[in-house]
Design a protein around this motif. Structure first.
Motif, short mmCIF file in Angstrom:
data_model
loop_
_atom_site.label_atom_id
_atom_site.label_comp_id
_atom_site.label_asym_id
_atom_site.label_seq_id
_atom_site.Cartn_x
_atom_site.Cartn_y
_atom_site.Cartn_z
N SER A 259 2.53 12.27 -0.47
CA SER A 259 1.87 11.79 0.75
C SER A 259 2.82 10.93 1.59
O SER A 259 2.86 11.07 2.82
N ASP B 260 -0.21 4.29 8.70
CA ASP B 260 -0.05 3.97 10.11
C ASP B 260 -0.14 2.46 10.38
O ASP B 260 0.34 1.99 11.42
N THR B 261 -0.78 1.73 9.47
CA THR B 261 -0.93 0.29 9.67
C THR B 261 0.30 -0.49 9.23
O THR B 261 0.38 -1.70 9.44
N TYR C 221 4.26 11.86 5.37
CA TYR C 221 4.09 10.93 6.49
C TYR C 221 5.45 10.57 7.10
O TYR C 221 5.61 10.58 8.33
N THR D 151 -3.48 7.49 2.43
CA THR D 151 -3.77 8.32 3.60
C THR D 151 -2.79 8.02 4.73
O THR D 151 -2.24 6.91 4.82
N PRO D 152 -2.60 8.99 5.64
CA PRO D 152 -1.76 8.71 6.81
C PRO D 152 -2.31 7.55 7.64
O PRO D 152 -1.54 6.78 8.22
N GLN D 153 -3.62 7.41 7.69
CA GLN D 153 -4.22 6.32 8.46
C GLN D 153 -3.82 4.96 7.87
O GLN D 153 -3.54 4.01 8.62
N ALA D 154 -3.78 4.88 6.55
CA ALA D 154 -3.36 3.63 5.91
C ALA D 154 -1.88 3.36 6.18
O ALA D 154 -1.48 2.22 6.47
#
Length: 294
Positions: free
Chosen positions: A159, A139-140, A163, A134-137
């Protein structure tokens, strides 16, 4: 071993992402090839992590880059063995299957003791495909200067590409195009550099990348940059002992050189230098100590 060059610690600090396949390679070196229904005794055995993205990440880490591998390993014993080898060689890992036990590919590799040529049988990513991130992952994770995609785990590749294209500044996108895979139709048009083998063939209606590098075994590496400038880089004549992972070493070195700001010609020269070191040494990791001294 000689001391590192005086400017070794002055190279730009860069971060490279390598998104794609990790395997566990079981490698046997043999003086003869087995015939049908025949058993032979190997002259050497090695076990290490493998896969295009994973091996390129090991090369990048040895060259001093921050190398982050985005791949599916899971918590099973086979994936854990591959993880241990990668972490030992300085690779950071974002595991898209963290906490799960997944089928993990084991590659059976035979290397000809006389010629250094390798033969590989592997399920590649077919055992545990469909793994996404995911983009959220993402982002970390540390922001990348270059992102290499090897085309395995197609959902993962799409994906990571989406990103990377959303970032500002946008990192360079490098494709490892050893064999045609359908997912490349979605990746090539966004790639800054496609590093392909001589036998890679894309359909005529597929968009091309901005620059192309083509390897031809021991023959010169040809390239065309984003401005249409073309050239070739000679491959030095060396005593070839082991060709396993030579292309992955090339791609890892190419990615690091591009991340450090080299133009395509200079990046190809660096990649050729590194791949030439790799093929002169037996075993999947023994060559790294020679690389780190250059």
């Amino acid at each position: 071993m000689p001391d590192a060059p005086a400017d070794a610690h002055q190279k730009p600090s860069v971060t490279c992402w390598f998104a794609g396949l990790t395997t566990l390679d079981v490698i046997h070196r043999s003086a003869v090839r087995p015939g049908p229904n025949q058993k032979i005794t190997a002259v050497r055995q090695d076990v290490s992590a493998g896969g295009p993205a994973a091996n390129a990440a090991v090369t990048a880490a040895t060259l001093g880059a921050r190398a982050l591998l985005i791949s599916a390993m899971g918590s099973g014993p086979v994936g854990s063995a591959a993880r241990g080898d990668l972490e030992h060689h300085g690779v950071e890992i974002h595991d898209t299957a963290e906490g799960r036990v997944i089928p993990f590919a084991v590659s059976a590799v035979m290397v000809d003791d006389e010629t250094g040529d390798r033969s590989v049988v592997s399920p590649d990513a077919t055992l545990a495909d469909g793994l996404d991130v995911t983009p959220q992952a993402l982002d970390t994770l540390p922001r990348p200067d270059v992102v290499l995609l090897d085309g395995h785990h197609p959902d993962l590749a799409r994906s990571v590409l989406a990103y990377a294209e959303s970032l500002d500044p946008r990192p360079l996108i490098v494709l490892d195009a050893g064999r045609w895979r359908p997912v490349f139709a979605d990746l090539l048009g966004s790639a800054d550099v496609t590093a392909r083998s001589a036998d890679f063939r894309a359909p005529a209606d597929v968009a091309r990348s901005r620059a192309v590098v083509a390897t031809h075994g021991p023959e010169p590496v040809t390239w065309c940059d984003k401005d249409g400038r073309r050239g070739s880089t000679e491959v030095p004549t060396v005593d070839v002992r082991d060709t396993l992972g030579a292309g992955d070493a090339f791609h890892g070195a190419l990615s690091v050189a591009l991340a450090r700001g080299a133009d395509l010609e200079a990046a190809v020269e660096e990649a050729v230098r590194v791949a030439s070191i790799r093929v002169q040494h037996i075993g999947p990791r023994s060559w790294l100590e020679y690389l780190s001294c250059v």
